[in-house]
Design an enzyme around this catalytic site. Structure first.
Site, short mmCIF file in Angstrom:
data_model
loop_
_atom_site.label_atom_id
_atom_site.label_comp_id
_atom_site.label_asym_id
_atom_site.label_seq_id
_atom_site.Cartn_x
_atom_site.Cartn_y
_atom_site.Cartn_z
CD1 TRP A 89 18.61 26.43 44.14
CD2 TRP A 89 17.67 27.45 44.41
NE1 TRP A 89 19.29 27.47 44.50
CE2 TRP A 89 18.77 28.38 44.98
CE3 TRP A 89 16.45 29.01 44.95
CZ2 TRP A 89 18.62 29.90 44.99
CZ3 TRP A 89 16.51 29.88 45.49
CH2 TRP A 89 17.28 30.28 45.22
CG ASN A 104 22.32 27.48 42.89
OD1 ASN A 104 21.97 26.22 43.54
ND2 ASN A 104 23.94 27.38 43.23
CG ASP A 105 26.93 27.32 41.82
OD1 ASP A 105 25.92 28.58 42.10
OD2 ASP A 105 27.45 27.50 42.60
CD GLN A 124 25.89 22.47 43.68
OE1 GLN A 124 25.64 22.89 44.61
NE2 GLN A 124 26.17 21.74 43.13
CD1 TRP A 154 21.49 26.86 48.29
CD2 TRP A 154 21.44 28.96 48.04
NE1 TRP A 154 22.70 27.12 48.22
CE2 TRP A 154 22.75 28.46 47.06
CE3 TRP A 154 20.84 30.57 47.27
CZ2 TRP A 154 23.69 29.25 47.00
CZ3 TRP A 154 21.80 31.40 46.36
CH2 TRP A 154 23.46 30.29 46.61
CB SER A 181 29.92 24.00 42.11
OG SER A 181 28.99 24.98 41.86
NE ARG A 224 32.35 28.47 47.64
CZ ARG A 224 32.92 29.14 48.57
NH1 ARG A 224 32.98 28.78 49.66
NH2 ARG A 224 32.54 30.26 48.72
CG ASP A 225 32.99 26.77 43.60
OD1 ASP A 225 31.98 25.72 44.22
OD2 ASP A 225 32.82 27.56 44.05
CD GLU A 227 31.13 31.88 45.34
OE1 GLU A 227 30.55 30.61 46.11
OE2 GLU A 227 29.89 32.87 45.06
#
Length: 557
Positions: A142, A144-145, A161, A169, A204, A271-272, A316
């Site tokens: 998988w 993602n970000d 990610q 996920w 992230s 976050r991030d 985010e």
């Protein structure tokens, strides 16, 4: 021990469905309560190949050496049958050592795991039926970000990610994937950059080059800022990792976390981090999502941070950058971008962002099935030519493949004046021409003539460019193998000549109208017709002044 109440109070990011929470809780209770089986292996090769069955219960696998836990990860270990795919674990660091594999599984299931210097399925890698051919996808698992894309040591580095253990996920076991490229087109997937540590899963963040040794890790160190997520306490705190060997390996900063603002903002949603050097004030700036918007921090040494302001908008995955207006380097504006395609344009003084107008979007949807197919995009830092190039997470499915999700094609951002005010325009980067193979170019065509010529095009990865005019009150639709890609109406377009550019890959289409004034992302589902590209319109459909189609080379060759 984790209580049922704790599980149901868990706050998932990125709008995760409640069913995922139930899955996560079931997973936790299952591995805590089931007796584990141990398997001893002397590591002599680079990979462990692990069979997966997507209907199997998720199980926690632990790797220990001399009784010391080294890694743990969840996987849907195949039980009675192996009928899906194989994942792989890089165990190079354990070569010459005996490891203990522990898992709540039958011994015969564990014994199917085998060592090799090749990953299972390597003979078909990048040739799979639904593998995109000029969009980056991971070998297994998988994605993602996007995290910290950056130009560093004469290479483009891209992080993301990663959950390499399956196609679901799992927020508690995310890693940082890592790939490099010399041209933004051809990517080489490298070993994982960051795994879990005692503070949790690395979520992230961003990457910067410490050109002046502000942090004390060495001049030119590659520094990663990321959120650590603790799957037990659900805390989100900000951390640092750094590389002094050109980005090959990363070490955690000994005094992590550098920011723990959960109590201050009365939320675990912190976050991030997006970090960059702000030359006018000679300070480092961090944009951090906190609770309901973006907070701005400053630092002199990259380690000690002080909050300066808060902008209670967007959600985010912030990206924040300055662009010239209409190409004028003497007139620039700042763009604050959130996880989705919403953004604000305004001014920044090093500690506070002041927007000029309200939120606008640069991506469009025609129906809810297209919602947020582009998400969590980030732009490259330290570009050698000054361009602002962005890559985004494509929320695209790949039926029957050993991987899911993808990274969309790199686009260049420009800030232009329009009738509606300043707007971001996004177009495919010029390097796309490197991938052109056989080309077809026609001039002065009506829609019927265009469709007749398009019958020569074999369905497959394509790059289409066209200039056209459309009579007032008319519209047209473009289909590819039965998938409707876009509908354009004359009342949505400027008078006169218009442009459209389309990238078609195995499972995705990206459509750019009028040099990126409008941008669409489409999922391409398996073909339900033998047709390739087809324009559908009324009698007075588009008239093409020029129509070009290029078959695309694979970036994997």
């Amino acid at each position: 021990m984790i209580s049922e109440k704790d599980c149901f109070s868990f706050h998932f990011t990125h709008k995760l469905p409640s069913t995922f929470c139930l899955f996560f809780c079931a997973f936790l209770f299952s591995f805590l309560s089931v007796h584990s089986t141990n398997l001893e292996l002397k590591i002599t090769k680079s990979y462990l190949n692990i069979p997966v069955n997507e209907i199997s219960r998720m199980k926690l696998v632990q790797i220990s050496v001399n009784g010391n836990l080294k890694r743990e990860f969840p996987v849907q270990l195949a039980e009675d049958t192996i009928d899906n795919y194989w994942i792989y674990i890089d165990v190079t660091e354990f070569k010459g050592k005996t490891i203990s594999l522990s898992c709540p599984a039958k011994a015969e299931w564990l014994r199917r795991i085998y060592q090799d210097n090749q990953i299972a399925g390597s003979d078909s890698l990048y040739k799979e039926k639904y593998r995109p051919q000029f969009h980056f996808t991971v070998k297994r698992g998988w994605t993602n970000d996007i995290n910290g894309p950056i130009y560093y040591n004469n290479q483009y580095h891209m992080f993301w990610q990663s959950f390499p253990f399956g196609k679901s996920w799992n927020t508690g076991f995310m890693y940082w994937g890592h790939a490099v490229s010399n041209d933004l087109m051809h990517w080489k997937e490298l070993p994982i950059a960051l795994r879990l540590d005692s503070l949790g899963s690395p979520w992230s963040g961003t990457a910067v080059v410490d050109k002046n040794n502000s942090g004390g890790w060495g001049k030119g160190a590659l520094v990663l800022y990321y959120t650590a997520y603790d799957r037990y306490s659900f805390k989100q705190v900000q951390c640092i990792a750094y590389s002094t060997d050109g980005g090959n390996t990363f070490q955690r900063y000994a005094d992590n976390p550098i920011i723990d603002s959960n109590r201050e903002v009365d939320s675990n949603d912190t976050r991030d981090p997006k970090v960059f050097w702000y030359e006018p004030t000679k300070k480092w700036v961090m944009v951090l999502f906190e609770r309901d918007g973006m907070s701005f921090y400053n630092s002199d040494n990259m380690r000690d941070w002080k909050k300066q302001s808060h902008f209670p908008h967007l959600a985010e995955c912030p990206d924040f950058f300055e662009l010239p207006v209409d190409g004028n380097p003497a007139h620039k504006k700042w763009v604050l971008h959130g996880g989705s395609v919403g953004y604000y344009i305004g001014d920044f003084d090093g500690s506070k962002f002041t927007p000029e107008v309200g939120e606008v979007r640069y991506g469009e949807i025609e129906d809810e099935s297209d919602n947020d197919l582009l998400y969590a995009a980030q732009s490259f830092e330290n570009m050698p030519d000054g361009r602002r190039v962005q890559v985004g997470w494509g929320r695209i499915q790949h039926p029957g493949m050993p991987f899911t999700q993808m990274i969309l094609f790199p686009t260049e951002f420009k800030l232009k004046t329009t009738d509606q005010g300043l707007r971001l325009f996004a177009t495919p980067i010029a390097e796309i021409e490197q991938l052109h193979n056989k080309g077809f170019v026609w001039n002065s065509l009506n829609v019927q003539e265009a469709n007749k010529n398009l019958q020569q095009i074999t369905p497959g990865p394509l790059h289409i460019q066209a200039t056209f005019s459309l009579e007032k009150g008319h519209s047209f639709r473009l289909y590819y193998q039965g998938n409707k890609l876009v509908t354009l109406n004359s009342d949505e377009l400027p008078k006169g000549e218009n442009k459209i550019e389309i990238l078609i890959d195995k499972t995705v289409a990206e459509i750019y109208v009028n040099d990126g004034a409008r941008y669409f992302v489409r999922q391409i589902k398996p073909a339900n017709t033998r047709d390739g590209l087809v324009f559908e319109s009324e009698k007075y459909g588009p008239y093409f002044n020029r129509l070009s189609v290029y078959e695309m080379k694979s970036i994997w060759q």
